[in-house]
Enzyme design. Structure first.
Site, PDB file in Angstrom:
ATOM      1  N   LYS A 136      26.649   2.208  -3.673  1.00  0.00           N
ATOM      2  CA  LYS A 136      27.863   2.484  -2.899  1.00  0.00           C
ATOM      3  C   LYS A 136      27.477   3.232  -1.641  1.00  0.00           C
ATOM      4  CE  LYS A 136      32.410   2.100  -3.506  1.00  0.00           C
ATOM      5  NZ  LYS A 136      33.023   1.071  -4.362  1.00  0.00           N
TER       6      LYS A 136
HETATM    7  N1  GLU Z   1      34.256  -2.264  -3.040  1.00  0.00           N
HETATM    8  C1  GLU Z   1      34.518  -3.183  -4.105  1.00  0.00           C
HETATM    9  C2  GLU Z   1      34.383  -2.486  -5.452  1.00  0.00           C
HETATM   10  O1  GLU Z   1      34.513  -1.289  -5.559  1.00  0.00           O
HETATM   11  C3  GLU Z   1      33.687  -4.437  -3.981  1.00  0.00           C
HETATM   12  C4  GLU Z   1      32.211  -4.230  -3.993  1.00  0.00           C
HETATM   13  C5  GLU Z   1      31.430  -5.485  -3.654  1.00  0.00           C
HETATM   14  O2  GLU Z   1      32.025  -6.528  -3.442  1.00  0.00           O
HETATM   15  O3  GLU Z   1      30.199  -5.377  -3.622  1.00  0.00           O
HETATM   16  O4  GLU Z   1      34.239  -3.113  -6.456  1.00  0.00           O
END
Ligand code: GLU
Length: 409
Positions: free
Chosen positions: A102
């Site tokens: 993240k």
């Molecule tokens: N931000 C989204 C999540 O928390 C998608 C992450 C992604 O597609 O890599 O799942």
């Protein structure tokens, strides 16, 4: 309790069930790499602005690390670390060949002009381009970012590394994005809501649904649930909410929110606050905005029988316990909102193969993956007599532990 402690508590409960040793727990919890960078840009007025950016790579035992980029004033290192860990369990629960990561920047994107937002994004990629890559770590949109931000990010990365669309997902369609990526998280939430109603023998048709948050996830969740026959009776965003006992016209509400900037004041609906939405008289409650909104105090007053976590980490552990004791069925974030990363996976596969899928195929594959994951979590929760959250964590953590053990150290 901060978000790290909350995630830790859910992890420990599942790890106890799995009988994992302290050493394995430490191994699984410790992030691979945490990076904190300074982002300095000239503002449009010539002044210098600085922000702090983070990328946390949590685990790579099941594949390249995957997770969004969040632009929000409250982003800090602890939050990003927690969300990176959640991505590891999330990709494992739906069985995508990924690990978890993240990133984020402590900035309010609404306080920046489009040109400033672009400079912030390019500067961030300048700082982290060596640690991401199609086979290493693949960022995507999250709160406060969108397809345009991803377009700048991939363009900046390609200045160093050449054509590499698979390094970022959630891109615009014109720049190797995927059909159905924007709607994916909401569509997945709706699929999971329907599966939960089916499993409980309750009807989704006519069920009253309250959705907190009307961003990309909340909007698409509400649209698809209405399409499936549910009555979306309450919706809120940061500025407040609206309700109508017969159900809101979600398409019209979306048009109103786009014009006026908020759901507040929608013709024919009554006003309600964000807090009131959480305890309103609905059958299904869907927090689809910030984390930590379901506190122990609020959990006692929740009237919904089903809570579907479309947001990441919306429920504090003590609140989760209260809901569990009261017989409220909570479908955890790592399962409920996994539709976004699932279609990110489809986008990555299309980019690597340079072969496009149409929306029908995307939707069918999403449905297959989400339904299979739900069935596995439901079956484990039944057989072990644990909550859906513990079951989902057990499956996610169990898969990561197994991959780590098979590969050796
Ligand atoms: N931000 C989204 C999540 O928390 C998608 C992450 C992604 O597609 O890599 O799942």
């Amino acid at each position: 309790m901060n978000s790290i402690d909350a995630a830790r508590q859910y992890f420990e409960t599942a790890a106890d069930q799995l009988g994992l040793s302290r050493a394995v727990r430490t191994l699984l919890l410790t992030p691979q790499r945490e990076v904190k960078v300074q982002i300095a840009i000239p503002r449009d007025n010539g002044e210098i602005a600085t922000f702090v950016g983070y990328r946390v790579q949590h685990d790579r035992s099941r594949g390249p690390m995957k997770g969004g980029l969040r632009y929000h004033p409250e982003v800090d290192g602890d939050e990003v670390t927690t969300l990176a860990q959640l991505m590891t369990w999330k990709t494992a629960v739906v069985d995508l060949p990924y690990g978890g990561a993240k990133g984020g920047i402590g900035v309010d994107p609404k306080s920046l002009s489009p040109a400033e937002l672009e400079r912030v994004t390019r500067c961030f990629i300048d700082q982290i381009h060596e640690m991401i890559g199609p086979n290493l770590d693949i960022p995507a949109p999250d709160m406060g970012t969108n397809a345009q931000v991803m377009a700048w990010a991939v363009n900046q990365y390609e200045k160093y590394h050449g054509f590499s669309p698979a390094v970022i997902t959630g891109k615009p369609l014109e720049l190797h994005g995927s059909a159905g990526r924007e709607e994916a998280t909401g569509r997945g939430v709706a699929i999971i809501t329907r599966a939960t109603c089916d499993a409980l023998g309750r009807s989704l048709s006519g069920a009253r649904v309250g959705v907190q948050g009307f961003g990309n996830v909340g909007l698409h969740t509400a649209l698809f649930l209405a399409e499936m026959g549910a009555r979306v009776t309450a919706v809120s965003d940061v500025t407040g909410g609206v309700w109508h006992p017969a159900g809101l016209d979600v398409a019209e509400l979306s048009q109103w929110a786009r014009q006026s900037g908020s759901v507040v004041g929608f013709a024919g609906a009554s006003p309600l606050t964000n807090q009131e939405l959480l305890t309103s008289d609905v059958d299904v409650l869907i927090p689809a905005a910030l984390g930590g909104v379901l506190t122990p105090a609020i959990a006692g007053d929740v009237r919904a029988g089903i809570v579907i976590e479309a947001a990441n980490a919306p429920t504090l552990p003590e609140a989760d316990e209260v809901l569990h004791q009261r017989g409220v069925v909570v479908v955890p974030d790592i399962l409920a909102n996994a539709g976004g990363v699932t279609v990110s996976y489809f986008e990555w596969v299309q980019n690597l193969q340079q072969f496009r899928w149409d929306l029908t195929r995307i939707r069918a594959e999403l449905e297959r993956i989400m339904t299979r994951a739900f069935d596995e979590v439901w079956a484990l929760a039944q057989s072990k007599q644990v909550s859906l959250r513990t079951a989902a964590y057990m499956i996610g953590i169990g898969r990561v532990a197994k991959a780590t053990q098979l590969a050796g150290y």
